[in-house]
Design an enzyme around this catalytic site. Sequence first.
Site, PDB file in Angstrom:
ATOM      1  N   GLY A 102       0.840  -1.199   0.000  1.00  0.00           N
ATOM      2  CA  GLY A 102       0.000   0.000   0.000  1.00  0.00           C
ATOM      3  C   GLY A 102       0.869   1.240   0.000  1.00  0.00           C
ATOM      4  O   GLY A 102       1.899   1.302   0.678  1.00  0.00           O
ATOM      5  N   HIS A 159     -20.536   8.943   6.107  1.00  0.00           N
ATOM      6  CA  HIS A 159     -20.285  10.372   5.954  1.00  0.00           C
ATOM      7  C   HIS A 159     -21.570  11.060   5.532  1.00  0.00           C
ATOM      8  O   HIS A 159     -22.225  10.628   4.595  1.00  0.00           O
ATOM      9  CB  HIS A 159     -19.197  10.588   4.913  1.00  0.00           C
ATOM     10  CG  HIS A 159     -18.612  11.958   4.962  1.00  0.00           C
ATOM     11  ND1 HIS A 159     -19.304  13.051   4.527  1.00  0.00           N
ATOM     12  CD2 HIS A 159     -17.418  12.408   5.411  1.00  0.00           C
ATOM     13  CE1 HIS A 159     -18.541  14.129   4.704  1.00  0.00           C
ATOM     14  NE2 HIS A 159     -17.398  13.760   5.238  1.00  0.00           N
ATOM     15  N   ARG A 206     -20.185  13.320  12.511  1.00  0.00           N
ATOM     16  CA  ARG A 206     -20.666  12.642  11.310  1.00  0.00           C
ATOM     17  C   ARG A 206     -21.757  11.622  11.577  1.00  0.00           C
ATOM     18  O   ARG A 206     -22.741  11.557  10.837  1.00  0.00           O
ATOM     19  CB  ARG A 206     -19.485  11.935  10.639  1.00  0.00           C
ATOM     20  CG  ARG A 206     -18.498  12.900  10.089  1.00  0.00           C
ATOM     21  CD  ARG A 206     -17.271  12.216   9.561  1.00  0.00           C
ATOM     22  NE  ARG A 206     -16.419  13.207   8.913  1.00  0.00           N
ATOM     23  CZ  ARG A 206     -15.266  12.943   8.326  1.00  0.00           C
ATOM     24  NH1 ARG A 206     -14.828  11.705   8.295  1.00  0.00           N
ATOM     25  NH2 ARG A 206     -14.573  13.884   7.756  1.00  0.00           N
ATOM     26  N   HIS A 213     -17.898   5.705   4.270  1.00  0.00           N
ATOM     27  CA  HIS A 213     -16.784   6.574   3.989  1.00  0.00           C
ATOM     28  C   HIS A 213     -15.471   6.063   4.573  1.00  0.00           C
ATOM     29  O   HIS A 213     -14.418   6.195   3.975  1.00  0.00           O
ATOM     30  CB  HIS A 213     -17.119   7.947   4.581  1.00  0.00           C
ATOM     31  CG  HIS A 213     -16.006   8.925   4.518  1.00  0.00           C
ATOM     32  ND1 HIS A 213     -15.410   9.241   3.336  1.00  0.00           N
ATOM     33  CD2 HIS A 213     -15.388   9.641   5.471  1.00  0.00           C
ATOM     34  CE1 HIS A 213     -14.453  10.130   3.575  1.00  0.00           C
ATOM     35  NE2 HIS A 213     -14.406  10.376   4.859  1.00  0.00           N
ATOM     36  N   GLU A 237      -5.616   3.347   8.028  1.00  0.00           N
ATOM     37  CA  GLU A 237      -7.005   2.902   8.141  1.00  0.00           C
ATOM     38  C   GLU A 237      -7.095   1.387   8.297  1.00  0.00           C
ATOM     39  O   GLU A 237      -8.075   0.866   8.821  1.00  0.00           O
ATOM     40  CB  GLU A 237      -7.796   3.354   6.903  1.00  0.00           C
ATOM     41  CG  GLU A 237      -9.299   3.145   7.035  1.00  0.00           C
ATOM     42  CD  GLU A 237     -10.093   3.607   5.815  1.00  0.00           C
ATOM     43  OE1 GLU A 237      -9.513   4.273   4.936  1.00  0.00           O
ATOM     44  OE2 GLU A 237     -11.301   3.314   5.757  1.00  0.00           O
ATOM     45  N   ARG A 281     -14.673   8.273  13.747  1.00  0.00           N
ATOM     46  CA  ARG A 281     -13.500   9.104  13.498  1.00  0.00           C
ATOM     47  C   ARG A 281     -13.918  10.555  13.297  1.00  0.00           C
ATOM     48  O   ARG A 281     -14.907  10.830  12.627  1.00  0.00           O
ATOM     49  CB  ARG A 281     -12.761   8.614  12.255  1.00  0.00           C
ATOM     50  CG  ARG A 281     -11.542   9.434  11.920  1.00  0.00           C
ATOM     51  CD  ARG A 281     -10.796   8.861  10.747  1.00  0.00           C
ATOM     52  NE  ARG A 281     -11.540   8.918   9.498  1.00  0.00           N
ATOM     53  CZ  ARG A 281     -11.725  10.028   8.786  1.00  0.00           C
ATOM     54  NH1 ARG A 281     -11.250  11.179   9.199  1.00  0.00           N
ATOM     55  NH2 ARG A 281     -12.410   9.990   7.667  1.00  0.00           N
ATOM     56  N   LEU A 332      -5.984  11.567   7.887  1.00  0.00           N
ATOM     57  CA  LEU A 332      -4.707  11.926   7.281  1.00  0.00           C
ATOM     58  C   LEU A 332      -3.650  11.980   8.371  1.00  0.00           C
ATOM     59  O   LEU A 332      -2.518  11.530   8.207  1.00  0.00           O
ATOM     60  CB  LEU A 332      -4.825  13.276   6.575  1.00  0.00           C
ATOM     61  CG  LEU A 332      -5.905  13.375   5.495  1.00  0.00           C
ATOM     62  CD1 LEU A 332      -5.851  14.738   4.816  1.00  0.00           C
ATOM     63  CD2 LEU A 332      -5.721  12.288   4.461  1.00  0.00           C
TER      64      LEU A 332
END
Lengths: 254, 256, 637
Positions: free
Chosen positions: C40, C266, C330, C401, C425, C435, C441
Amino acid sequence: MKLDPSSNSRENGKFESPGVYCNLMSTASSALAGKTSSRIGFWESTVGKKAVMAVTGAILFLFVVAHMIGNLQVYLGQEKLDNYAHLLKSIKSLLWGERVTLLLSVILHITAATQLGLRNRRARPRAYVKWASAGSTYASRTMYWSGPILLAFIIYHILHFTTGQALGPQFREGEVYHNMIVGFSFVPASIAYIIAMLMLGMHLCHGVWSMFQSMGVSHPRYTPLLRKFAVAAAAALVIGNISIPVSVMLGILK
Amino acid sequence: MKLKLHVWRQKNAASAGRMVRYEAEADEHMSFLEMLDVLNESLITKGEDPVAFDHDCREGICGACGFMINGVAHGPMPGTTVCQLHMRHFKDGDELYLEPWRAAAFPVIKDLIVDRGAFDRIIAAGGYVSASTGSAQDANAILVPKKDADRAMDSAQCIGCGACVAACPNASAALFLSAKVSHLGLLPQGQPERNERAIKMVAAANHELFGGCTNIGECEAVCPKNIRLEFIARRNWDFLKASCTFREEKAAAGAG
Amino acid sequence: MKLDSRIPSGPIEQKWDNCKFEMKLVNPANKRKFTVIVVGTGLAGGSAAATMGELGYNVKCFCFQDSPRRAHSIAAQGGINAAKNYQNDGDSIYRLFYDTVKGGDFRAREANVYRLAQISVNIIDQCVAQGVPFAREYGGLLANRSFGGAQVSRTFYARGQTGQQLLLGCYQALERQVNAGRVTMFPRHEMLELIVIDGKARGIVTRNLVTGGIATHLADAVVLATGGYGNVFYLSTNAKGSNATALWRAYRKGALMANPCFTQIHPTCIPVSGDYQSKLTLMSESLRNDGRIWVPKKGRDSRPPGQISEDERDYYLERRYPSFGNLVPRDVASRAAKAVCDEGRGVGKTGLGVYLDFGDAVRRLGRKVVEERYGNLFEMYERITGDDPYSVPMRIFPAIHYTMGGLWVDYRLMSTIPGLFVLGEANFSDHGANRLGASALMQGLADGYFIIPYTIGDYLATAKLDRIDSNHQEVRRAENAVGEQIKRLLSIKGKRTVDSFHRELGRLLWEDCGMARNAKGLRHAMGKIAELQQEYWRDVNVVGDGAELNQSLEKAGRVADFLELAQLMCLDAFERNESCGGHFREEYQTPEGEALRNDDEYCYAAAWEYTGPGQAPALHKEPLSFEHVHLAQRSYK
């Protein structure tokens, strides 16, 4: 115990064929990019060659402007024009300096253009079945046509008015006015000049602003103005130069 | 709506390809790639090989997707990748030609998929700031004028999709390359390596068989992120300056 | 199995320092003798590979995309949090830590979250040094905004493309190492198996997606940074290629999967327009800073929004949560949207949507300011829907999301398989049950730049790693397993496409294991998914063969794993008899309809162990203790 990285990893030969892909992808050639070509000479690079074309193009452009201004003296009469021509020819250092500069410029301009052109052709070995322009001018896409046509014209032009072979027995050394009238009275020659000047106009529409871009000068406000100036300058050159054969053909200049 | 598609089919890098005609059905709210998804579903059901195309985020940011639609990279909408191009911009009966990016530096892998590894190699050659992890000072220690930061961002938006190369008659990577040269060259952090970067990246692009820039502007017209031709001039400037002022590096004891 | 989270001793502020000091170092001259595999190349993987390359390890880095720059981190829009307190508005490391633990609804490990908040500060420094063009103030200082309901402005951003810029920063750092010869990059390679020898992770088996070639790569440690599994729902905001295969194959090799039911919905995505829909597009949460969310007061109101007068509109978030209004977290915003749509008050053709209205913002701030703040998002919306958000309110609907669940890791990011590290993640560690915005990020980069480079050194320095032979029987077994599965998928030649199965799986999960869950629905889903899985292995149609670029085959392997993962998600949701964060069980709610946690019985991370095909997985519990942020009911009233 530590591992030897070279021996603890292996590609399974049974499945992994030595495909084109692995040679192309970064696994193999990323190292290549770093090691074989970390530097490049000025002339080797496409950017350097374009800079050469820009500088030589600028010289040729300035010459063409001066040349037209000189020629337009034809409207002031035979004496003025012939005197001007005589003046130019009498200063030998200036004359030969100019001739050498122009010749070098033309050679460099053409060499760079040819090399870039060949490279560009190799960069797309297979053409699109369908391709459409999304945002370039016709003039900019046809530089490789307008350029060679101009070269052919320049050779003809020199033979026509400088050395005289193309004009034949009517050519008189030093009598520019006479040569012009005689030359342009022959209609096919005039038409050739007119076509060549249109090509020159197209070439300059792109070339005059493009030389700034190649030299690294661009500005969101001034570059659009420059592009307009390029078109205006090209138009002025075309009109100015074409006016002479047209005037001769129409009998305005005799 | 019904569409007539002519799609470039090529089994792999080694084989010859050809255009194949398909009839496709589309809804105006579909994205272009969703239209192809539907076509592929029907091909699979018939036991045929689906059309291979690169795609990933489908939000216009990853840069994976892209092919020519009727000779224009990413299709007719300016500033839009094919994944964001919606069928409402086409009409019933349209005839569309889909071709992969064509460039010596981007060999076709299959159908509409090309290998853009050359872009990675150009970045690897110098498209970075050498700032190893942990070495940084406080983020606000160096001020960056807002205008510079904004312009750097304008050029940093490049998604590396390759449309500029595809649209350029010379298959030049000038716009891609200049986006990175400008992004880093506009920021104070990019200054120490600015000259070297321009030389190395131009060298890498030369090495990859891309053509040269002739300033015609096709790239700018198809760029989905509206990267401007102005940045190519910046790259030229950086390269010319760097070339003219180049000095050999002295090998010092204990270095490197 | 006893889960040892290896949380260091000492006060929470000093735990990470203590840990760093206690860890063994690898001699600089020896580093190149160690091979580390990174799978990744998103923020976590890219930054890890680059940093380990800088340190001198021999790194092999894999991604399924054609370039490491395309990993899905690139699509993150909003920003990245850091406790810099540049705005002098009372932020601190402690406050970021507090907000993250509370926002995660008390299901995250305190020590991990505190370290994340500490490191957040270094991340911004590092990214700026790399040339990430963060937004700036006129004076040249970094700009910040408040994001996702935070009461302080701690979010750094680069227009609406923060993820892109951060990823390009670490991609460039990675390419620098590729150029230096310390990282070998394998794009268009997919990891299909983990090789475990003597209980330690020692390599992976990959498929070259272009040639179909299966290859084994051996190493001293394996780092998975393969992102989340949101695509199990088919429709999500994840990239089409995002998948859970690497995680799942590691799970089947003995790594525990923690909290798989914690998925984040989301609230601000563009609604579905039809059956052909292939993915959902997220609109940055920052839109909620100035946009107002409403639906018509009466149900099935099909008038255009412009004709619905102010007093016929229900600004339901502002009504229900007066102090946070449109900026509630959210999960709360998503559930509220679902609730009004369930009442039949949803808007748009499908009735699955609510308005996000910028009318007031345009009147208050002027079109120019709105354009400056959200211009690119508005363009994106218009490109997709054909509507102009300056004149017509946007329509939005929640979408999958992010997945907070993932492979279980200890404080040092190592899974239950020694030598297998999991970052970003893909692990479960920092976000608990929910989250906060602009934290993904931060976590990806914290893990990759600043944690794994230390912790992997300790592992390599202390683990006794034997030299392994590529003919080792475990290597052979792993290769054969991969070959067998590919052969099996290609030989079924059934009637249904891979996508049709995937779509059906997604619908099942969205209905029963989506925004709101209940025991009955989850039982139903588990049964249905098991049936679907059987049908899949009987009737899927994968065309083409294995020795070529075959996108159907790639998808087929991923969907096979999603079918198994989905069952574990439902089981985890079923076993967790409480509501917390993104996991809302309808049986457990307050009289006002808010999530009701059960801290007495469920204050743990649920880590599932694979016990064999068709066997029920075994549950292991990692108890969570909250010494600094006291357990409390979240309230955004």
